[in-house]
Motif scaffolding. Structure first.
Motif, PDB file in Angstrom:
ATOM      1  N   ILE A 278       0.900  -1.201   0.191  1.00  0.00           N
ATOM      2  CA  ILE A 278      -0.061  -0.109  -0.064  1.00  0.00           C
ATOM      3  C   ILE A 278       0.834   1.300   0.017  1.00  0.00           C
TER       4      ILE A 278
ATOM      5  N   ARG B  12       2.317   1.534  -3.516  1.00  0.00           N
ATOM      6  CA  ARG B  12       1.167   2.166  -4.362  1.00  0.00           C
ATOM      7  C   ARG B  12       1.104   3.473  -4.245  1.00  0.00           C
ATOM      8  N   SER B  13       1.041   3.866  -3.030  1.00  0.00           N
ATOM      9  CA  SER B  13       0.887   5.407  -2.676  1.00  0.00           C
ATOM     10  C   SER B  13       2.090   6.101  -3.246  1.00  0.00           C
TER      11      SER B  13
ATOM     12  N   GLU C 207       1.815   6.515  -7.056  1.00  0.00           N
ATOM     13  CA  GLU C 207       1.122   7.439  -7.534  1.00  0.00           C
ATOM     14  C   GLU C 207       1.384   8.858  -7.623  1.00  0.00           C
TER      15      GLU C 207
ATOM     16  N   TYR D  57       0.035  11.433   0.889  1.00  0.00           N
ATOM     17  CA  TYR D  57      -0.786  10.892  -0.210  1.00  0.00           C
ATOM     18  C   TYR D  57      -2.281  11.428   0.194  1.00  0.00           C
TER      19      TYR D  57
ATOM     20  N   LEU E 254      -3.780   4.452  -6.281  1.00  0.00           N
ATOM     21  CA  LEU E 254      -3.619   3.484  -5.252  1.00  0.00           C
ATOM     22  C   LEU E 254      -5.357   2.751  -4.939  1.00  0.00           C
TER      23      LEU E 254
ATOM     24  N   SER F 200      -8.165   4.042  -2.108  1.00  0.00           N
ATOM     25  CA  SER F 200      -7.347   4.997  -1.623  1.00  0.00           C
ATOM     26  C   SER F 200      -7.932   6.204  -0.525  1.00  0.00           C
TER      27      SER F 200
ATOM     28  N   SER G  85      -7.115   3.030   2.526  1.00  0.00           N
ATOM     29  CA  SER G  85      -5.671   2.509   2.728  1.00  0.00           C
ATOM     30  C   SER G  85      -4.753   2.993   3.334  1.00  0.00           C
TER      31      SER G  85
END
Length: 481
Positions: free
Chosen positions: A64, A67-68, A71, A389, A407, A410, A413
């Motif tokens: 997670i 992925r944050s 992005e 994020y 994400l 989003s 998460s």
């Protein structure tokens, strides 16, 4: 260094010399570090087979975080590091805190890696004084990081290949031993039942499972390195998502798969906490030559981890200098695009590993202390990514909507990750080995607060901005696309 000298040699830019294969293997290499090879022995002794679930849980939250970060980085290719993201989303103070904290955490991690290298070398010859391999390793790391980034990428590429082959080879050998029911010289039979026949999957109860998270976090330090390296990658929009999305598979294979096989071959309660379980398992199984080879690979793995850490730390220091948060000289690059002054300055601290080796009762004791301190600091770094994020999603909903690498879930998460960090902080405070380094960490943040106030007043007196701005114009790479 004087101001005049700096003006005669203005700061230049680093080069985008990393290719797709470099970034992919840096991502893999960052996920396979010293914490897995050396620290997993201690973890198994604390948590037993439940360490498998520990790695699954940590891996989920690390995914997670990444992925944050992915992005965020792709929302503006002018971001070089998550220090840039923090200052843009949270303010100049955040860029200062995040960047210096990350630099310091990698200095500590590199010291831990050098301590691990010492332990590996003494496996070959216990008579070698511990300061010799530590001194040699620090010097070699300095030399490697003075090379162009393409050379760094190539070095990490082959280091990562070695790690992958070694772990996959160990898994393959372990599976064969399990299938044939191999009996070790100690009278143990390799079997999947070894996972639960020695006290169950949670032999130490809930407390052992919880304590497994302390050093388990350290094993994953380095996965964010792919974000730093993307700034020197030819095509980050294509390569970064691939590298991040492969994290789940890497964790399942290299962490869960490898440790499950090890505990199937050798019951968890017979694995020495002060040795690499990868080496001891093969030794116990009678594969002396294979154990020798694995030990060499583990040695290069620690060198790889330290090499990547020094790389990340110097790039963060380079960014700090460009923001006016570190001496200007550190923003200088040589004609090969290497921030050599930042490399020399950071490398000086690696030699701190030598007195640490004499301070503790053993190499593993020193490694545990240093890695615990590093785990505490990395929570702040990862936390800054997640908080940035949350702010990004609220402030720039149009960027989030346009993102091709969003994400998942989003809205929820990031908050789950922050709650998980509170839990990790509790485990670090709970464990006897990790409590002292955890309680020592606030002293570092107090120092950072003082340094920020001093630097802020200096910048204001000189009429300079509190940090450099992040461009909002279209990045050249997007124009080329």
């Amino acid at each position: 260094m004087s101001t005049e000298a700096v003006s005669q040699a203005p700061p230049s830019e680093m080069q985008r010399g990393l290719k797709n294969r470099h970034l992919q293997l840096i991502a893999i290499g960052g996920a396979i570090g010293t914490g897995l090879f050396l620290g997993s022995g201690k973890l198994i002794s604390v948590a037993g087979p439940s360490i498998i679930f520990v790695y699954m849980v940590i891996g989920f939250f690390v995914f997670i975080i990444m992925r944050s970060l992915g992005e965020l980085l792709l929302s503006n290719l002018h971001y070089k590091t998550f220090g840039d993201i923090a200052k843009d989303m949270l303010g100049p103070w955040a860029g200062f805190f995040v960047s210096w904290n990350y630099w310091f955490s990698w200095v500590i991690a590199c010291v831990a890696d050098i301590i691990a290298i010492t332990a590996y070398v003494q496996w070959f010859n216990a008579d070698i004084p511990s300061w010799v391999p530590a001194l040699f390793a620090a010097g070699l790391l300095l030399l490697l990081n003075l090379q162009p980034v393409k050379f760094f990428g190539e070095t990490e590429f082959w280091f990562a290949i070695l790690k992958i082959v070694a772990i996959l080879g160990l898994i393959a050998v372990g599976i064969v031993l399990i299938v044939i029911g191999f009996q070790t010289p100690d009278g143990n039979t390799a079997s999947v039942t070894n996972l639960w026949s020695h006290g169950g999957m949670f032999p130490m109860g809930a407390s052992g499972f919880v304590l497994g998270f302390q050093m388990g976090i350290f094993s994953f330090i380095g996965v964010e390195m792919v974000g730093t390296a993307s700034a020197e990658t030819e095509n980050p929009r294509k390569t970064l998502p691939k590298a991040i999305n492969s994290i789940v598979v890497r964790i399942l294979i290299f962490y869960v798969g490898a440790l499950a096989v090890i505990m199937c071959v050798t019951p968890w309660d017979q694995i020495a906490p002060d040795k690499s379980p990868f080496v001891s398992t093969l030794t116990t199984a009678g594969f002396g030559l294979a154990a020798f080879v694995i030990q060499l690979v583990v040695l290069t793995s620690a060198a790889s981890s330290a090499n990547g850490g020094l790389y990340s730390g110097t790039r963060m220091l380079f960014g700090l200098a460009k923001d006016g948060h570190a001496p200007r000289g550190f923003a200088w690059t040589n004609n090969r695009g290497v921030p050599s002054k930042a490399v020399f300055f950071t490398s000086v601290f690696l030699f701190a590993s030598i007195p640490l080796l004499f301070a503790g009762d053993s190499v593993v004791a020193a490694f545990t202390f240093v890695s615990s301190m590093c785990a505490t600091l990395i929570l702040f770094t990862w936390g800054s990514i997640v908080v940035s994020y949350i702010v990004y999603r609220r402030r720039f909903p149009e960027r989030h909507a346009a993102s091709k690498f969003k994400l998942p879930f989003s809205r929820v998460s990031p908050w789950l990750v922050l709650a998980f960090f509170v839990f990790i902080a509790g485990t670090l405070l709970y464990g006897e080995d990790t409590r002292t380094p955890f309680l020592a960490a606030p002293l570092w943040f107090i120092l950072l607060t003082v340094l920020w106030q001093l630097q802020k007043r200096k910048l204001q007196r000189e009429g300079r901005p509190l940090t450099s701005s992040i461009p909002t114009v279209t990045h050249p790479l997007d124009i080329e696309d």
